[in-house]
Design a protein around this motif. Structure first.
Motif, PDB file in Angstrom:
ATOM      1  N   VAL A 108     -31.547 -65.376  -2.440  1.00 52.65           N
ATOM      2  CA  VAL A 108     -31.621 -63.940  -2.155  1.00 52.65           C
ATOM      3  C   VAL A 108     -30.307 -63.406  -1.585  1.00 52.65           C
ATOM      4  CG1 VAL A 108     -32.799 -62.141  -0.843  1.00 52.65           C
ATOM      5  CG2 VAL A 108     -34.115 -64.018  -1.819  1.00 52.65           C
ATOM      6  N   ASP A 109     -29.976 -63.807  -0.369  1.00 55.13           N
ATOM      7  CA  ASP A 109     -28.806 -63.255   0.322  1.00 55.13           C
ATOM      8  C   ASP A 109     -27.509 -63.568  -0.411  1.00 55.13           C
ATOM      9  OD1 ASP A 109     -28.131 -61.619   2.475  1.00 55.13           O
ATOM     10  OD2 ASP A 109     -28.164 -63.211   3.967  1.00 55.13           O
ATOM     11  N   ARG A 110     -27.425 -64.719  -1.051  1.00 55.18           N
ATOM     12  CA  ARG A 110     -26.196 -65.124  -1.735  1.00 55.18           C
ATOM     13  C   ARG A 110     -26.083 -64.526  -3.133  1.00 55.18           C
ATOM     14  NH1 ARG A 110     -26.878 -70.913  -1.478  1.00 55.18           N
ATOM     15  NH2 ARG A 110     -28.880 -70.445  -0.536  1.00 55.18           N
ATOM     16  N   ASP A 146     -22.475 -65.800   4.467  1.00 53.24           N
ATOM     17  CA  ASP A 146     -23.775 -66.468   4.428  1.00 53.24           C
ATOM     18  C   ASP A 146     -23.669 -67.976   4.675  1.00 53.24           C
ATOM     19  OD1 ASP A 146     -26.566 -66.119   4.394  1.00 53.24           O
ATOM     20  OD2 ASP A 146     -26.690 -66.903   2.363  1.00 53.24           O
ATOM     21  N   VAL A 147     -22.843 -68.331   5.643  1.00 53.27           N
ATOM     22  CA  VAL A 147     -22.791 -69.701   6.164  1.00 53.27           C
ATOM     23  C   VAL A 147     -22.848 -69.605   7.682  1.00 53.27           C
ATOM     24  CG1 VAL A 147     -21.586 -70.772   4.225  1.00 53.27           C
ATOM     25  CG2 VAL A 147     -20.263 -69.754   6.056  1.00 53.27           C
ATOM     26  N   LEU A 179     -19.728 -62.876   8.697  1.00 56.60           N
ATOM     27  CA  LEU A 179     -20.581 -62.329   7.645  1.00 56.60           C
ATOM     28  C   LEU A 179     -21.754 -63.266   7.355  1.00 56.60           C
ATOM     29  CD1 LEU A 179     -17.796 -60.967   5.277  1.00 56.60           C
ATOM     30  CD2 LEU A 179     -19.014 -59.778   7.116  1.00 56.60           C
ATOM     31  N   GLY A 180     -22.373 -63.753   8.417  1.00 60.13           N
ATOM     32  CA  GLY A 180     -23.524 -64.639   8.302  1.00 60.13           C
ATOM     33  C   GLY A 180     -24.717 -64.065   9.037  1.00 60.13           C
ATOM     34  N   HIS A 181     -25.737 -64.874   9.180  1.00 56.48           N
ATOM     35  CA  HIS A 181     -26.931 -64.464   9.922  1.00 56.48           C
ATOM     36  C   HIS A 181     -26.597 -64.378  11.408  1.00 56.48           C
ATOM     37  CE1 HIS A 181     -30.321 -65.254   6.916  1.00 56.48           C
ATOM     38  NE2 HIS A 181     -29.192 -65.336   6.233  1.00 56.48           N
ATOM     39  N   GLY A 210     -28.882 -63.588  14.885  1.00 56.42           N
ATOM     40  CA  GLY A 210     -30.239 -63.340  15.338  1.00 56.42           C
ATOM     41  C   GLY A 210     -31.154 -63.352  14.126  1.00 56.42           C
ATOM     42  N   LYS A 211     -31.951 -62.306  13.979  1.00 55.11           N
ATOM     43  CA  LYS A 211     -32.850 -62.213  12.827  1.00 55.11           C
ATOM     44  C   LYS A 211     -32.259 -61.413  11.677  1.00 55.11           C
ATOM     45  CE  LYS A 211     -37.289 -63.070  14.895  1.00 55.11           C
ATOM     46  NZ  LYS A 211     -38.687 -62.863  14.581  1.00 55.11           N
ATOM     47  N   GLU A 212     -31.017 -60.943  11.848  1.00 49.18           N
ATOM     48  CA  GLU A 212     -30.377 -60.195  10.771  1.00 49.18           C
ATOM     49  C   GLU A 212     -29.718 -61.142   9.773  1.00 49.18           C
ATOM     50  OE1 GLU A 212     -27.797 -57.273  12.549  1.00 49.18           O
ATOM     51  OE2 GLU A 212     -29.479 -55.908  12.848  1.00 49.18           O
ATOM     52  N   CYS A 213     -29.762 -60.755   8.506  1.00 51.01           N
ATOM     53  CA  CYS A 213     -29.193 -61.598   7.448  1.00 51.01           C
ATOM     54  C   CYS A 213     -27.740 -61.206   7.167  1.00 51.01           C
ATOM     55  CB  CYS A 213     -30.048 -61.509   6.191  1.00 51.01           C
ATOM     56  SG  CYS A 213     -30.024 -59.895   5.365  1.00 51.01           S
ATOM     57  N   SER A 214     -27.113 -61.956   6.299  1.00 56.97           N
ATOM     58  CA  SER A 214     -25.704 -61.742   5.971  1.00 56.97           C
ATOM     59  C   SER A 214     -25.450 -60.387   5.321  1.00 56.97           C
ATOM     60  CB  SER A 214     -25.211 -62.865   5.050  1.00 56.97           C
ATOM     61  OG  SER A 214     -25.405 -64.110   5.676  1.00 56.97           O
ATOM     62  N   PHE A 215     -26.371 -59.931   4.496  1.00 63.46           N
ATOM     63  CA  PHE A 215     -26.251 -58.608   3.877  1.00 63.46           C
ATOM     64  C   PHE A 215     -26.091 -57.546   4.962  1.00 63.46           C
ATOM     65  CE2 PHE A 215     -27.799 -54.740   1.839  1.00 63.46           C
ATOM     66  CZ  PHE A 215     -27.397 -54.846   0.517  1.00 63.46           C
ATOM     67  N   GLU A 216     -26.888 -57.655   6.022  1.00 58.49           N
ATOM     68  CA  GLU A 216     -26.813 -56.694   7.121  1.00 58.49           C
ATOM     69  C   GLU A 216     -25.499 -56.820   7.889  1.00 58.49           C
ATOM     70  OE1 GLU A 216     -31.376 -56.085   8.456  1.00 58.49           O
ATOM     71  OE2 GLU A 216     -30.701 -58.166   8.269  1.00 58.49           O
ATOM     72  N   ALA A 217     -24.982 -58.043   8.009  1.00 59.10           N
ATOM     73  CA  ALA A 217     -23.685 -58.235   8.665  1.00 59.10           C
ATOM     74  C   ALA A 217     -22.575 -57.548   7.870  1.00 59.10           C
ATOM     75  CB  ALA A 217     -23.382 -59.729   8.823  1.00 59.10           C
ATOM     76  N   ILE A 218     -22.642 -57.627   6.559  1.00 58.65           N
ATOM     77  CA  ILE A 218     -21.646 -56.964   5.718  1.00 58.65           C
ATOM     78  C   ILE A 218     -21.770 -55.446   5.859  1.00 58.65           C
ATOM     79  CG2 ILE A 218     -20.911 -56.557   3.324  1.00 58.65           C
ATOM     80  CD1 ILE A 218     -21.738 -59.531   2.797  1.00 58.65           C
ATOM     81  N   LEU A 219     -22.995 -54.943   5.873  1.00 57.87           N
ATOM     82  CA  LEU A 219     -23.199 -53.498   6.072  1.00 57.87           C
ATOM     83  C   LEU A 219     -22.515 -53.024   7.342  1.00 57.87           C
ATOM     84  CD1 LEU A 219     -26.973 -52.926   5.164  1.00 57.87           C
ATOM     85  CD2 LEU A 219     -24.961 -52.292   3.809  1.00 57.87           C
ATOM     86  N   LYS A 220     -22.686 -53.776   8.429  1.00 58.60           N
ATOM     87  CA  LYS A 220     -22.107 -53.380   9.713  1.00 58.60           C
ATOM     88  C   LYS A 220     -20.594 -53.557   9.737  1.00 58.60           C
ATOM     89  CE  LYS A 220     -26.231 -54.127  12.466  1.00 58.60           C
ATOM     90  NZ  LYS A 220     -26.880 -54.925  13.496  1.00 58.60           N
ATOM     91  N   THR A 221     -20.123 -54.700   9.281  1.00 60.52           N
ATOM     92  CA  THR A 221     -18.689 -55.003   9.330  1.00 60.52           C
ATOM     93  C   THR A 221     -17.871 -54.008   8.508  1.00 60.52           C
ATOM     94  OG1 THR A 221     -19.134 -57.342   9.699  1.00 60.52           O
ATOM     95  CG2 THR A 221     -16.955 -56.775   8.852  1.00 60.52           C
ATOM     96  N   TYR A 222     -18.397 -53.610   7.365  1.00 61.77           N
ATOM     97  CA  TYR A 222     -17.650 -52.715   6.476  1.00 61.77           C
ATOM     98  C   TYR A 222     -18.127 -51.261   6.579  1.00 61.77           C
ATOM     99  CZ  TYR A 222     -15.378 -56.851   4.822  1.00 61.77           C
ATOM    100  OH  TYR A 222     -14.638 -58.006   4.774  1.00 61.77           O
TER     101      TYR A 222
END
Length: 153
Positions: free
Chosen positions: A11-13, A51-52, A57-59, A61-73
């Motif tokens: 999914v995330d990858r 996603d490592v 850009l990984g998980h 807490g309970k947030e996934c890598s997709f969410e980390a990318i949303l925030k970072t960018y």
């Protein structure tokens, strides 16, 4: 730019490369390697790991890598992407953060793609991105209708 993660995508990858290519880096090149080779190969290739465990850009807490990318960018101003992030999160995790009903369907679809016999992770990503295009269209419509948590909540 080169981006790198673990092989055998699910999914995330798949969601992360879709997000990166569409909204962050249209010229992105993706590398998929065994988990124990990600960081070494990233250093050698000058690639950004995602996603490592233990990367920006990984998980978290309970947030996934997709969410980390949303925030970072700084993509969180697109509420459709935020909703898509909740759906991806639920399909990639135990779904207790957002309890997103659409996530179960995405999880099943992602599992099905793993059994279609693609030659490699890049081929699987290329085939599966249409799912994320459709989900993003769904999310945009939900936002337009004033349903920021989706149709089923």
């Amino acid at each position: 730019m080169k981006w790198i993660t673990r092989e055998r995508v699910k999914v995330d990858r798949v969601a992360c490369p879709w997000l990166i290519k569409k909204f962050v880096d249209p010229d992105a090149e993706f590398l998929f390697v065994p988990p124990d080779q990600v960081m070494e190969t990233a250093a050698q290739a000058g690639a950004i790991p995602y996603d490592v465990k233990g990367v920006e850009l990984g998980h978290h807490g309970k947030e996934c890598s997709f969410e980390a990318i949303l925030k970072t960018y700084t993509l969180t101003n697109d509420l459709a992407l935020v909703l898509l992030g909740k759906i991806v999160n639920g399909a990639d995790t135990d779904n207790t953060l957002w309890n997103q009903p659409e996530s179960a369907g995405l999880k099943a679809i992602a599992e099905g793609f793993r059994h279609l016999g693609f030659k490699d992770d890049n081929a699987q990503n290329a085939a599966e991105w249409i799912v994320y295009d459709a989900l993003y269209a769904y999310c945009r419509e939900m936002i337009r209708q004033g349903k920021p948590n989706g149709e089923f909540k």
